[in-house]
Design a protein around this motif. Structure first.
Motif, PDB file in Angstrom:
ATOM      1  N   ARG A 124      -6.813  70.970 -30.901  1.00 61.26           N
ATOM      2  CA  ARG A 124      -8.081  70.325 -30.509  1.00 61.26           C
ATOM      3  C   ARG A 124      -8.524  69.412 -31.643  1.00 61.26           C
TER       4      ARG A 124
ATOM      5  N   SER B  26      -6.291  66.166 -26.357  1.00 62.47           N
ATOM      6  CA  SER B  26      -6.300  67.582 -26.744  1.00 62.47           C
ATOM      7  C   SER B  26      -5.321  68.383 -25.903  1.00 62.47           C
TER       8      SER B  26
ATOM      9  N   ALA C 265      -3.792  72.710 -25.283  1.00 61.25           N
ATOM     10  CA  ALA C 265      -4.156  74.113 -25.470  1.00 61.25           C
ATOM     11  C   ALA C 265      -3.934  74.520 -26.918  1.00 61.25           C
TER      12      ALA C 265
ATOM     13  N   GLN D 170      -3.020  80.593 -23.976  1.00 57.74           N
ATOM     14  CA  GLN D 170      -3.860  79.400 -23.923  1.00 57.74           C
ATOM     15  C   GLN D 170      -3.157  78.304 -23.097  1.00 57.74           C
TER      16      GLN D 170
ATOM     17  N   CYS E  53      -9.292  65.461 -23.052  1.00 55.39           N
ATOM     18  CA  CYS E  53      -8.215  66.360 -22.635  1.00 55.39           C
ATOM     19  C   CYS E  53      -7.829  65.857 -21.258  1.00 55.39           C
TER      20      CYS E  53
ATOM     21  N   ALA F 214      -4.364  76.419 -19.690  1.00 54.34           N
ATOM     22  CA  ALA F 214      -4.508  74.962 -19.593  1.00 54.34           C
ATOM     23  C   ALA F 214      -3.689  74.414 -18.422  1.00 54.34           C
TER      24      ALA F 214
ATOM     25  N   CYS G 155      -9.589  71.082 -22.613  1.00 54.54           N
ATOM     26  CA  CYS G 155      -9.441  71.688 -23.935  1.00 54.54           C
ATOM     27  C   CYS G 155     -10.455  71.042 -24.890  1.00 54.54           C
TER      28      CYS G 155
ATOM     29  N   ALA H  27     -10.481  79.112 -29.508  1.00 52.16           N
ATOM     30  CA  ALA H  27      -9.777  77.854 -29.252  1.00 52.16           C
ATOM     31  C   ALA H  27      -9.906  76.833 -30.373  1.00 52.16           C
TER      32      ALA H  27
END
Lengths: 211, 109
Positions: A173, A168, A170, B38, A115, B42, A120, A96
């Motif tokens: 970041r 943030s 997905a 991802q 986030c 999320a 995230c 990530a």
């Protein structure tokens, strides 16, 4: 005692002695065993991640990145341009942090990361996120009233310091690069690494203490 | 929402319970293997957290990890392991724990 009661008692006895896992633990065991059996994921991959994030990967990695940015201008430029690429110098990519943006504090600007959707976080440079980062209170309040939230962390910023809140996702970041404290001229990267706190790299801490 | 005393302390006690780590490990591994993205993760996690918040769940780690587990069950369901199979397997583990004498390794039949 009827045979039915005896059976029930026997069952109860076994339950007490087998240390039945909690409901969520059993649900996870079900998912894990099925996913491994069906080849969706390898058991080793799961075990390696757990071992890494439980025991080894922590915010010290991010602190190393910040210390290098303070001491190596060319690295600092690369970090601010494309942090995802720059952290490859340390082998910290992955998990990530492929798309990572470094945001630098200045005397007039303070950066703060959240986030709002879920949690995230750049795990591969900061390790597991702190519980408060994942809390509903932090996620909901940071955008609306960052100054009040920072005050709760013991950080009161004058009105002259502008706060930038980074939400943030997905796909992107953030890593805050705090200001290098005065009085650290000539310090080695290792020594500088020791004064960079996790919270400073999230933005809930600002003025690093010289130890 | 209080900051910890020593933010650079070694990451000991990062997870209160092992299953919490497994949930995140599985989500990461399944994303890597391309079973979901991802972004799917999320959004699913965000939706479960919002749901918990709406239902008045306490703002705790327990609530967070339960939301993460429910999100993972949903995405694994979409990746080819339907909820019914998940429930059957969970019951099988329960049985295995019940019939296994204390101290012996617990295995599925």
């Amino acid at each position: 005692m009827s045979s039915h009661d005896a059976k029930k008692l026997g069952q109860l006895h076994r339950d007490l002695h087998t240390h039945m896992p909690s409901d969520p633990a059993l649900r996870v065991k079900a998912l894990e065993s099925l996913a491994v059996e069906k080849g969706l994921v390898a058991q080793d991959t799961i075990d390696t991640w757990v071992e890494m994030y439980r025991d080894r990967v922590g915010p010290m990695r991010g602190a190393q990145v910040v210390a290098r940015a303070w001491t190596d201008d060319a690295f600092r430029t690369r970090l601010l341009n494309d942090a995802g690429q720059a952290i490859k110098d340390f082998g910290f990519e992955g998990h990530a942090s492929e798309h990572l943006k470094a945001v630098e504090n200045t005397p007039g600007t303070h950066n703060l990361v959240v986030c709002t959707l879920c949690s995230c976080y750049p795990f591969s440079v900061l390790g597991m996120s702190p519980a408060w980062y994942r809390s509903a209170a932090y996620r909901a309040r940071v955008v609306k009233d960052p100054r009040a939230v920072l005050a709760e962390f013991g950080l009161t910023l004058p009105d002259t310091v502008k706060i930038r809140v980074w939400d943030s996702t997905a796909e992107l970041r953030y890593l805050v690069v705090p200001e290098r404290p005065a009085g650290t001229q000539g310090w080695s990267e290792d020594r500088l690494t020791e004064i960079v706190t996790r919270d400073a790299m999230i933005g809930t801490d600002r003025d690093l203490k010289i130890t | 929402m209080q900051p910890p005393d020593d933010p650079l302390a070694p990451p000991s006690g990062v997870f209160a319970e092992p299953w919490q780590a497994t949930v995140l490990a599985m989500a990461t591994a399944l994303i890597r293997q391309g079973h979901f993205t991802q972004i799917d993760w999320a959004h699913a996690l965000g939706a479960k957290l919002a749901e918990a918040d709406k239902m008045g769940a306490p703002d705790t780690e327990d609530t967070y990890y339960n939301a993460a587990l429910t999100a993972l069950e949903q995405l694994i369901g979409q990746a080819g392991i339907p909820p019914a199979d998940q429930a059957t397997r969970k019951a099988a583990w329960e049985d295995a724990y019940r019939r296994t004498p204390h101290g012996a390794p617990v295995v599925l039949e």
